[in-house]
Scaffold this motif. Sequence first.
Motif, PDB file in Angstrom:
ATOM      1  N   ARG A 271     -16.010   5.000   2.940  1.00 16.43           N
ATOM      2  CA  ARG A 271     -14.797   4.265   2.609  1.00 16.43           C
ATOM      3  C   ARG A 271     -14.518   3.246   3.707  1.00 16.43           C
ATOM      4  NH1 ARG A 271     -10.299   8.049  -0.331  1.00 16.43           N
ATOM      5  NH2 ARG A 271     -11.703   9.197  -1.688  1.00 16.43           N
TER       6      ARG A 271
ATOM      7  N   GLU B 242      -5.244  10.550  -4.927  1.00 19.66           N
ATOM      8  CA  GLU B 242      -5.296  11.669  -3.994  1.00 19.66           C
ATOM      9  C   GLU B 242      -4.128  12.606  -4.298  1.00 19.66           C
ATOM     10  OE1 GLU B 242      -5.260  10.155  -0.036  1.00 19.66           O
ATOM     11  OE2 GLU B 242      -7.079   8.956  -0.306  1.00 19.66           O
TER      12      GLU B 242
ATOM     13  N   SER C  43       0.824  -1.222   0.000  1.00 20.22           N
ATOM     14  CA  SER C  43       0.000   0.000   0.000  1.00 20.22           C
ATOM     15  C   SER C  43       0.852   1.263   0.000  1.00 20.22           C
ATOM     16  CB  SER C  43      -1.010   0.026   1.152  1.00 20.22           C
ATOM     17  OG  SER C  43      -0.393   0.323   2.397  1.00 20.22           O
TER      18      SER C  43
ATOM     19  N   ASN D   9      -0.891  12.504  -2.541  1.00 25.48           N
ATOM     20  CA  ASN D   9      -0.590  11.599  -1.434  1.00 25.48           C
ATOM     21  C   ASN D   9      -0.432  10.175  -1.936  1.00 25.48           C
ATOM     22  OD1 ASN D   9      -0.311  10.698   1.304  1.00 25.48           O
ATOM     23  ND2 ASN D   9      -2.421   9.968   1.181  1.00 25.48           N
ATOM     24  N   ASN D  10       0.695   9.541  -1.571  1.00 27.34           N
ATOM     25  CA  ASN D  10       0.954   8.156  -1.935  1.00 27.34           C
ATOM     26  C   ASN D  10       0.901   7.976  -3.450  1.00 27.34           C
ATOM     27  OD1 ASN D  10       1.771   5.652  -1.082  1.00 27.34           O
ATOM     28  ND2 ASN D  10      -0.257   4.930  -0.534  1.00 27.34           N
TER      29      ASN D  10
ATOM     30  N   TYR E 116       0.091   4.837  -7.905  1.00 23.39           N
ATOM     31  CA  TYR E 116      -0.552   5.450  -6.742  1.00 23.39           C
ATOM     32  C   TYR E 116      -1.288   4.359  -5.992  1.00 23.39           C
ATOM     33  CZ  TYR E 116      -5.298   5.253  -8.703  1.00 23.39           C
ATOM     34  OH  TYR E 116      -6.508   4.817  -9.196  1.00 23.39           O
ATOM     35  N   TRP E 117      -1.574   4.618  -4.740  1.00 27.15           N
ATOM     36  CA  TRP E 117      -2.376   3.672  -3.954  1.00 27.15           C
ATOM     37  C   TRP E 117      -3.361   4.462  -3.118  1.00 27.15           C
ATOM     38  CZ3 TRP E 117      -4.328   2.423   0.697  1.00 27.15           C
ATOM     39  CH2 TRP E 117      -4.863   1.131   0.849  1.00 27.15           C
ATOM     40  N   THR E 118      -4.636   4.054  -3.222  1.00 25.42           N
ATOM     41  CA  THR E 118      -5.698   4.646  -2.420  1.00 25.42           C
ATOM     42  C   THR E 118      -6.859   3.690  -2.419  1.00 25.42           C
ATOM     43  OG1 THR E 118      -7.192   6.551  -2.204  1.00 25.42           O
ATOM     44  CG2 THR E 118      -6.609   5.880  -4.417  1.00 25.42           C
ATOM     45  N   ARG E 119      -7.836   3.951  -1.592  1.00 26.29           N
ATOM     46  CA  ARG E 119      -9.051   3.133  -1.589  1.00 26.29           C
ATOM     47  C   ARG E 119     -10.052   3.595  -2.638  1.00 26.29           C
ATOM     48  NH1 ARG E 119      -8.753  -1.885   0.481  1.00 26.29           N
ATOM     49  NH2 ARG E 119      -7.811  -1.915   2.549  1.00 26.29           N
ATOM     50  N   LYS E 120      -9.720   4.662  -3.363  1.00 24.35           N
ATOM     51  CA  LYS E 120     -10.671   5.149  -4.345  1.00 24.35           C
ATOM     52  C   LYS E 120      -9.913   5.747  -5.520  1.00 24.35           C
ATOM     53  CE  LYS E 120     -15.367   6.947  -4.263  1.00 24.35           C
ATOM     54  NZ  LYS E 120     -16.378   7.710  -3.479  1.00 24.35           N
TER      55      LYS E 120
END
Length: 451
Positions: free
Chosen positions: A357, A260, A179, A263-264, A253-257
Amino acid sequence: YPSRPTDQGFDESLIHLAGGMGQVGDFTNFFKKETSYFDPVLWHNNEQKPYQGYCSDIFTDQAIDFIEKNHKEPFFCYLSFNAPHTPLQVPDKYYQMYKDADPSQGIDPTLLPSSPMSEKNKEDARRVYAMVSNIDDNLNKLLQKLKSLGIEENTIVIFMTDNGPQQPRYVGGMKGRKSSVYRGGIRVPFFMRYPAKYKGDQDMDQMAAHIDIVPTISELCGAPLPTDRTIDGRSFLPALRGETLANRSFFSYWTRKFPEMYNNIALQKGDYKLVGKTDFDAPIGEFELYNLRKDPGEQVNLLMQHKEKATVLKKEMDGYINELGRSKNLVNPPRISVGTPHENPVYLNRNDAGGERGVWSQENIFSYWKVALEEGEYNLKFKFVKPIPQGGKMSLELGQRIHQKNNAQEAVDELEWQNISLPQGSFDFTPFYSKGRSRYFPFWVQITRIN
């Protein structure tokens, strides 16, 4: 749509649901808790079927069975192990191999996590290593089968994984874990064997990615790539012939949606990698820049020395973000089709739920599923995480229509509605059970069209 393996070209499939066996989306094994990897209920050609044994052994045996049946003709077999993955369940035979080991000892300290491993980290590592040894044995069994069938020389075998470790343990001195867009999260092993074409061992010291596998296999097998879509990757076979691949960028990139800003998120090009772990309006000085050739552990931030290079990379990163944001499946995410001839019944599970989320195994949470519904008569079954309190009301919101029914049953975790007439349309399928101030979201919903 439809998107199950058998709908997408596989003649035979054996799968579990969700990203990991026993996770909330894998509702056939979720309630087994600490034994979900043993004697699981899997889906063979879209039908639930119980199996005996440990999951990795089952998948290997079924893959070998498929190869035995099809080895006289060209075949493709995708063997995707669930392990090593939480929950860290493993046969005792393999755990005993590592139960007294200290995973923080005997390894160059520069290759271990930067912070000390806790006792839980060490126990998790023991279990992961035990799961890996089980995979080693299963792969050996598979490779020996290729040899005994006489197809070892002319079979392409690829071994790879999806991401870095979830828990702190040996990670080759790389920064970050699963992640994370640091190398410890996204750089993984890749091995390929094709004895008929490549003799001896060689390393490829050029960047390649998962998107390159299809073009590479296409070239190896002489199979044309489809022309009705964009192929993002490229064949890396020229690198194995000693050629230098053209420079290109790798965006991650890594996110739950959605991505961002910023970020990340990262962009790698040549030896340099720009990393964003900051705010959407952050100046370039708050980003990170690494020279991966000189600093593979991403320890020395060079941004202030190379601000102009970082600015150029950020402009390219913005281009990828904007391109991704215009993707049709992000602008209008596909809805879950319900009531079609392709799939009946349809199961709605937590991994596909929208709204908040991090919809996981919570009881009191607001959520819904985006569905494309065909008009018809249906039976509905609502399954809950735990038994629901007596005397509440079950509701289903579909656009401007709300179905509701009182519940007089005591200590049940399932409610069923029969012969419900549902309209055609695109809806937020929003079920909930309410009593007092509590609203319970179903763990899963089974929707069966009856006419």
